[in-house]
Motif scaffolding. Sequence first.
Motif, PDB file in Angstrom:
ATOM      1  N   LYS A  60      23.539  29.775 108.754  1.00 43.54           N
ATOM      2  CA  LYS A  60      23.047  28.405 108.517  1.00 43.54           C
ATOM      3  C   LYS A  60      23.956  27.613 107.597  1.00 43.54           C
ATOM      4  CE  LYS A  60      18.118  29.206 109.311  1.00 43.54           C
ATOM      5  NZ  LYS A  60      16.745  29.119 108.734  1.00 43.54           N
ATOM      6  N   GLU A  61      24.531  28.279 106.590  1.00 41.29           N
ATOM      7  CA  GLU A  61      25.387  27.557 105.646  1.00 41.29           C
ATOM      8  C   GLU A  61      26.698  27.116 106.280  1.00 41.29           C
ATOM      9  OE1 GLU A  61      25.966  32.005 105.005  1.00 41.29           O
ATOM     10  OE2 GLU A  61      24.289  30.608 105.278  1.00 41.29           O
ATOM     11  N   GLU A  62      27.026  27.652 107.459  1.00 46.11           N
ATOM     12  CA  GLU A  62      28.285  27.301 108.109  1.00 46.11           C
ATOM     13  C   GLU A  62      28.107  26.217 109.176  1.00 46.11           C
ATOM     14  OE1 GLU A  62      31.107  28.563 107.176  1.00 46.11           O
ATOM     15  OE2 GLU A  62      30.384  30.134 105.854  1.00 46.11           O
ATOM     16  N   ILE A  63      26.848  25.955 109.587  1.00 45.11           N
ATOM     17  CA  ILE A  63      26.622  25.033 110.708  1.00 45.11           C
ATOM     18  C   ILE A  63      27.148  23.642 110.401  1.00 45.11           C
ATOM     19  CG2 ILE A  63      24.818  23.836 112.022  1.00 45.11           C
ATOM     20  CD1 ILE A  63      23.225  26.423 111.994  1.00 45.11           C
ATOM     21  N   GLY A  64      26.994  23.167 109.149  1.00 42.68           N
ATOM     22  CA  GLY A  64      27.438  21.816 108.807  1.00 42.68           C
ATOM     23  C   GLY A  64      28.944  21.679 108.708  1.00 42.68           C
ATOM     24  N   LYS A  65      29.693  22.823 108.740  1.00 39.30           N
ATOM     25  CA  LYS A  65      31.143  22.777 108.549  1.00 39.30           C
ATOM     26  C   LYS A  65      31.926  23.012 109.841  1.00 39.30           C
ATOM     27  CE  LYS A  65      30.509  24.858 103.966  1.00 39.30           C
ATOM     28  NZ  LYS A  65      30.859  26.029 103.115  1.00 39.30           N
ATOM     29  N   ILE A  66      31.289  23.582 110.854  1.00 42.57           N
ATOM     30  CA  ILE A  66      32.070  24.043 112.007  1.00 42.57           C
ATOM     31  C   ILE A  66      32.587  22.901 112.877  1.00 42.57           C
ATOM     32  CG2 ILE A  66      30.910  26.268 112.107  1.00 42.57           C
ATOM     33  CD1 ILE A  66      29.150  25.168 114.308  1.00 42.57           C
ATOM     34  N   THR A  67      32.092  21.680 112.668  1.00 40.63           N
ATOM     35  CA  THR A  67      32.632  20.550 113.432  1.00 40.63           C
ATOM     36  C   THR A  67      33.870  19.957 112.767  1.00 40.63           C
ATOM     37  OG1 THR A  67      31.072  19.069 112.306  1.00 40.63           O
ATOM     38  CG2 THR A  67      30.417  19.931 114.455  1.00 40.63           C
ATOM     39  N   GLN A  68      34.263  20.484 111.603  1.00 39.11           N
ATOM     40  CA  GLN A  68      35.481  20.036 110.954  1.00 39.11           C
ATOM     41  C   GLN A  68      36.698  20.638 111.645  1.00 39.11           C
ATOM     42  OE1 GLN A  68      35.254  21.030 106.811  1.00 39.11           O
ATOM     43  NE2 GLN A  68      33.294  19.993 106.513  1.00 39.11           N
ATOM     44  N   ALA A  69      37.761  19.854 111.712  1.00 44.06           N
ATOM     45  CA  ALA A  69      38.979  20.329 112.361  1.00 44.06           C
ATOM     46  C   ALA A  69      39.535  21.558 111.640  1.00 44.06           C
ATOM     47  CB  ALA A  69      40.031  19.219 112.383  1.00 44.06           C
ATOM     48  N   PHE A  70      39.913  22.564 112.420  1.00 38.71           N
ATOM     49  CA  PHE A  70      40.538  23.816 111.962  1.00 38.71           C
ATOM     50  C   PHE A  70      39.568  24.761 111.252  1.00 38.71           C
ATOM     51  CE2 PHE A  70      44.190  20.876 112.010  1.00 38.71           C
ATOM     52  CZ  PHE A  70      44.983  21.540 112.927  1.00 38.71           C
ATOM     53  N   TYR A  71      38.275  24.362 111.156  1.00 38.90           N
ATOM     54  CA  TYR A  71      37.347  25.265 110.466  1.00 38.90           C
ATOM     55  C   TYR A  71      36.893  26.340 111.443  1.00 38.90           C
ATOM     56  CZ  TYR A  71      33.667  26.986 107.464  1.00 38.90           C
ATOM     57  OH  TYR A  71      32.878  27.783 106.677  1.00 38.90           O
ATOM     58  N   MET A  72      36.961  27.597 111.023  1.00 41.82           N
ATOM     59  CA  MET A  72      36.531  28.729 111.847  1.00 41.82           C
ATOM     60  C   MET A  72      35.684  29.666 110.994  1.00 41.82           C
ATOM     61  SD  MET A  72      40.021  29.517 113.995  1.00 41.82           S
ATOM     62  CE  MET A  72      41.114  29.222 112.612  1.00 41.82           C
TER      63      MET A  72
END
Length: 472
Positions: A405-417
Motif C-alpha cells: 500500500k505504501e508503494e501505490i502512490g509512487k509507482i506512477t512516477q517515472a523510473f520508480y520500480m
Amino acid sequence: MKLWQKIFLYTLMLVMLAVGVTSILTLKNSFQMAMEQKKKAAFTEHEFLITNFKSLLLSERLRQNEILLENSRVKKYMEAAFSEETMESSVAFYNKNQELVYQNQEQEAPKELLAMAADGESYMQASGEQLYIVSKETLETRIYYFLTITDLSGVFRMHRDMLNNVCRISMVCAFGISAVLLVVVKLLLLPLQKINEGTRAIAQGDYERRVPQKGRDEISELARNMNRMAQAVEKNIKALEDVAEDRNQFIANLSHEMKTPLTSILGFADLLQIKKELPEEQRMEYAGIIKEEASRMRILSGKLMEMITVGEANLEWEEEEVSGVFNEVAASLGVVAKSHGMEIRCECDTGKLWMDKELVKSLIYNLADNAMKASREGNEVRIRGWFEKEVFFFSVEDSGIGIPKEEIGKITQAFYMVDKVRSRASGGAGLGLALCVEIAKLHGGTLTIESEPGTGTIVTVRMKGGAAHENL
C-alpha cells in the motif's frame, strides 16, 4: 504625494469650500433680510412723519382759525417738528421747483430722485450707506417734495462683524476638522497599509504571507482577492518547484538507467575484444548479455520517446469501436502470454469512443504487460471494458505478487520500480505506468490502482467521451 495626503487635502478643501459657500450664502441672505426690514421700517417712518406733520399743520390752522398758513409759518413748524435733536433720520423739504426749503441735517439729495417723484409716487433709493425716500406732498395747497435719509451704516457694520466672526470661526473649525479628518483618514487607510506591507512581503518571496481581511467593504474585498492571488501564486510556485524537482529526479534516474546497461555492454565488449581465444559457450554468454542490455536500452529509449511526444504530437481523434480496439490488443498480447505460460481473457462492451486509437492501444498494452510481469506461470490476466452512461471504464486485473500500500502512490512516477531486480530482469524501466497516466489524462480520464501483496492488482481507467450503442 501619498494617497492619505491626497485624500486628506482634497477632502479638507471640499469641506472648507462647502462651509465657506454655505456661510457666505447665509450671510448674504441675512444681510438682504436686514436691508429689507430696514427699508420697510424707513418707509413706515417716512409715511408716519409726513402724516404727523400734516396733522400738525391742520390742528394749528384750526386752532388759529385760519384758512391757510403762510410759507414762513409752515417752515417754522418744520423746524419745530423736525429738529436735529429729536430726529435720527435726516429730513428735507423741497418746493415744486425742487429748491431746498428746509433740512435738518446737511446732506445732499439725489436730484434724479426728486425728478422721479414728480408723478406723485413715492420712490426709494439706496446709495452707499444711505437710504433715500422721497414723496410728493401737498401742504397748504402748495407742492412740496418730502425727503427722508436713513443711515444704513448699522446694517453694514453688523454684516461686517458677522463676516469677521464667520472667518474666525471658520479658521478654528478648519483646524478642528483637519485634526479629526487626519485621524479618520489614517484609520480608514490603515488596512490598505497592511495590504501594502503584505503584498511587499509576497513580492519578496514570502508566499505564505496573508493580509488581514476583516469587514465587507472594498478594502476587505481587495484583501481577499490579494490572498487568493497569493494562494494561487504559492500553488503555482509549488507546482513549478515540484516540476523542477521531478525533472531533476527524472534526469538523474535516466542517467542511472542508461549508465547500467552501457557499462555492461562496454565491459563485455572489451572482454570479447581482449580475449582472442574465448570458448564458444562463454562468447555466446557475453554476446547474450550485450544483446539483452541493448534490448533494454532500446525499450527504455522507446518509452522515453513515447512519453516525450505523447503530449506534444497532434492527436488523431476518431470515433472508434472500443471492442475492436480491445480485441486487437488481446490478439497481440495472447501470443506473448502463451510464451510465458499465461492466459489473456478480454471482455468489452460494444460502443464507440472518441480517442487516439494508437495511444489507447499503448495504454492497454502497457497495463497488460505490467500485469504479466507481476504474474506467475499459469496465472490469468483479465481485461474488461464497460460503459456507464457517457463514461467508458476498463480494468486490467491479475493475480500476481501485488503491490504494498505504501508503494501505490509512487509507482506512477517515472523510473520508480517496487522490485528493481525483478523489473530489470523482465526488461522494465519503470516508465510504463507514468506513460499510462499521461495517456489517460489526454483522454480526460483517470487511473486508479487497487492492490494487495500476494493477492494481485486491479488497475481501473475512467475515460470520457463515449457511449454504448442504444440498440445493443
